[in-house]
Design an enzyme around this catalytic site. Structure first.
Site, mmCIF file in Angstrom:
data_model
loop_
_atom_site.group_PDB
_atom_site.id
_atom_site.type_symbol
_atom_site.label_atom_id
_atom_site.label_comp_id
_atom_site.label_asym_id
_atom_site.label_seq_id
_atom_site.Cartn_x
_atom_site.Cartn_y
_atom_site.Cartn_z
ATOM 1 N N ASN A 34 0.871 -1.170 0.000
ATOM 2 C CA ASN A 34 0.000 0.000 0.000
ATOM 3 C C ASN A 34 0.910 1.222 0.000
ATOM 4 O O ASN A 34 1.438 1.618 1.040
ATOM 5 C CB ASN A 34 -0.911 -0.010 1.222
ATOM 6 N N ARG A 82 -2.504 -2.154 -3.571
ATOM 7 C CA ARG A 82 -3.704 -1.348 -3.409
ATOM 8 C C ARG A 82 -3.609 -0.164 -4.370
ATOM 9 O O ARG A 82 -2.641 0.597 -4.337
ATOM 10 C CB ARG A 82 -3.825 -0.820 -1.985
ATOM 11 N N HIS A 108 -12.803 2.758 -0.363
ATOM 12 C CA HIS A 108 -12.802 1.734 0.694
ATOM 13 C C HIS A 108 -13.442 0.432 0.216
ATOM 14 O O HIS A 108 -13.964 -0.347 1.010
ATOM 15 C CB HIS A 108 -13.546 2.208 1.951
ATOM 16 N N ARG A 129 -12.081 15.536 6.979
ATOM 17 C CA ARG A 129 -12.849 15.877 5.788
ATOM 18 C C ARG A 129 -14.274 16.257 6.174
ATOM 19 O O ARG A 129 -14.868 15.648 7.066
ATOM 20 C CB ARG A 129 -12.890 14.708 4.806
ATOM 21 N N VAL A 164 -12.748 3.445 14.319
ATOM 22 C CA VAL A 164 -13.821 3.969 15.164
ATOM 23 C C VAL A 164 -14.958 2.961 15.258
ATOM 24 O O VAL A 164 -15.477 2.683 16.349
ATOM 25 C CB VAL A 164 -14.317 5.316 14.626
ATOM 26 N N GLU A 189 -15.006 -0.216 15.028
ATOM 27 C CA GLU A 189 -14.693 -1.426 15.786
ATOM 28 C C GLU A 189 -14.467 -1.160 17.263
ATOM 29 O O GLU A 189 -14.674 -2.058 18.098
ATOM 30 C CB GLU A 189 -13.443 -2.093 15.205
ATOM 31 N N GLU A 226 -8.381 -5.302 5.130
ATOM 32 C CA GLU A 226 -8.184 -4.932 3.730
ATOM 33 C C GLU A 226 -6.967 -5.632 3.123
ATOM 34 O O GLU A 226 -6.970 -5.992 1.942
ATOM 35 C CB GLU A 226 -8.056 -3.417 3.610
#
Length: 427
Positions: A25, A109, A198, A259, A349, A351, A402
């Site tokens: 990644n 990725r 995502h 964001r 967050v 989890e 992921e």
């Protein structure tokens, strides 16, 4: 499948069937990596190279077998080529070098695949050219992904390199969900539409949620809430995404760490005309100085909750705005799906922040949703239900993975005879 050719290795031993996948990644100034054994989906090593191009570069390598301790090196790492070579050295020190015949492929990725890439794809010159063509709609992400790909290709030109796209899972959205209501010719000329992001997380979590319910993905409608510093929601009907909150870029949708999420587009015109801000300044404002950090100065939910407990009104308002937006999307996606079997919380967050899950579902009893306080308070790395037995809609916490999703999609593509892989490449 034949063994990948490996330079500098001559052996009369029986050929080794490649079964490892390296997941990369590559960010603008970082490289995250994991090496997985696809025979049992176990991790062999992981690492992070950060602050690439600075004097204070740092590599942290963690062997995940044999009980070895993490190793750290600091000092300048000039570029991604040097970063990946440094990671390769650390892997080699554990006997896991990139020249190993056990390595089947490298999975990358790639954030933006546009409409063309709806599945994991072996990287060719043509594929790389198309990824480069998408840079204008992913200027912060695709260039770094391309750099990582080129560096890995130089290190192992004989090895399959596979691109797994964040946008791929969302290419099943109907045009009614994907199109913006602007002039069609202008939109098509500049590739303006809702792509979503995502995707590897939404694919993995929706599938694992179905498993948790003891059903096939095709039988289940799931609302997935990926809540990290970046946050997105998706509506998944029978294993296929039909709606997601992020759009042309990852800015649209939920309130995030830095964001803004959804905002009246005219705010940008107003800031330009009245505040004299440039396009770049507005870009920085909405992407890096908004969301939770813009509302209260913090983007760590643990800190925000502590401030709320101490009576901080700005933190409380930021939390309320965050939850209000979540509820709107849960309600909207309930309408889109018609029937909801589960709501799944995931990512940092989702989890770990029990108050977020409780507040997001509170008041939605008429939609068949509820949270059991005792179940919600449990911390566990395992997928689990947190709704009471009487709830019509299951509410779940499903840790995302992921890297495993990228590894599985990569391995399924280069080893099509691997019967144990659950990956469906038409995602």
């Amino acid at each position: 499948m034949t063994t990948s050719p490996v330079s500098d290795h001559e052996s009369t031993a029986a050929p080794v069937e490649p079964h490892r996948v390296l997941v990369l990644n590559s960010g603008s100034s970082s490289v995250k990596y994991q090496l997985l054994d696809m025979r049992d989906r176990s991790r062999l090593a992981s690492g992070l190279v950060e602050r690439i191009g600075e004097e204070t570069s740092r590599l942290v390598h963690t062997p995940l077998t044999g009980g070895a301790e993490p190793r750290e090196r600091t000092g300048p790492i000039a570029d991604h080529d040097e970063a990946l070579k440094a990671a390769a050295e650390e892997l080699a020190a554990d006997g896991l070098g990139l020249d190993s015949p056990e390595l089947a492929a490298i999975g990358h990725r790639v954030v933006h695949g546009g409409l063309r890439f709806s599945a994991p794809t072996v990287i060719t010159d043509e594929v790389l050219t198309e990824i480069e063509r998408l840079v204008p709609v992913a200027p912060l992400h695709n260039p770094a992904n391309i750099t990582g790909i080129r560096t890995a290709q130089a290190l192992r030109p004989d090895l399959p390199q596979v691109a797994v796209f964040d946008t791929a899972f969302h290419t099943t959205m109907p045009e009614a969900a994907a199109r913006y209501a602007i002039d069609v010719e202008t939109a098509d000329a500049h590739r303006i539409r809702r792509y979503g992001f995502h995707g590897t997380s939404h694919a993995y979590v929706s599938r694992k949620t179905a498993e948790l319910l003891g059903k096939a993905p095709e039988e289940v409608n799931v609302i997935v809430l990926h809540l990290g510093n970046g946050a997105s929601a998706s509506a998944v009907a029978g294993g296929r995404c039909v709606e997601t909150s992020m759009g042309l870029t990852p800015l649209e949708g939920l309130v995030m760490g830095t964001r803004s999420g959804d905002i009246d587009p005219a705010v940008t015109f107003h800031l330009k005309r009245v505040a004299g801000m440039s396009a770049d300044e507005i870009d920085v404002l909405l992407n890096k100085k908004s969301g939770l950090v813009g509302l209260c100065g913090d983007n760590d939910m643990r800190v925000i909750r502590r401030r709320i407990d101490e009576g901080d009104e700005r933190a409380a308002l930021a939390f309320d705005i965050y939850i209000h937006r979540l509820k709107k999307y849960i309600g909207a996606y309930t309408a889109v799906l018609g029937r909801v079997d589960a709501v799944a919380f995931t990512a940092g967050v989702g989890e770990n922040a029990a108050p977020v899950r409780e507040a997001a579902i509170a008041g939605l009893e008429e939609l068949g949703m509820a949270v059991d306080a005792s179940l919600n308070s449990v911390r566990s790395p395992q997928p689990r239900l947190i709704s009471p037995e009487y709830a019509r809609v299951a509410v779940a916490v499903v840790p995302t993975d992921e890297e495993l999703e990228i590894a599985e999609q990569t391995f399924a593509l280069v080893s099509p005879g691997d019967a144990d892989s659950p990956v469906h490449s038409d995602n």
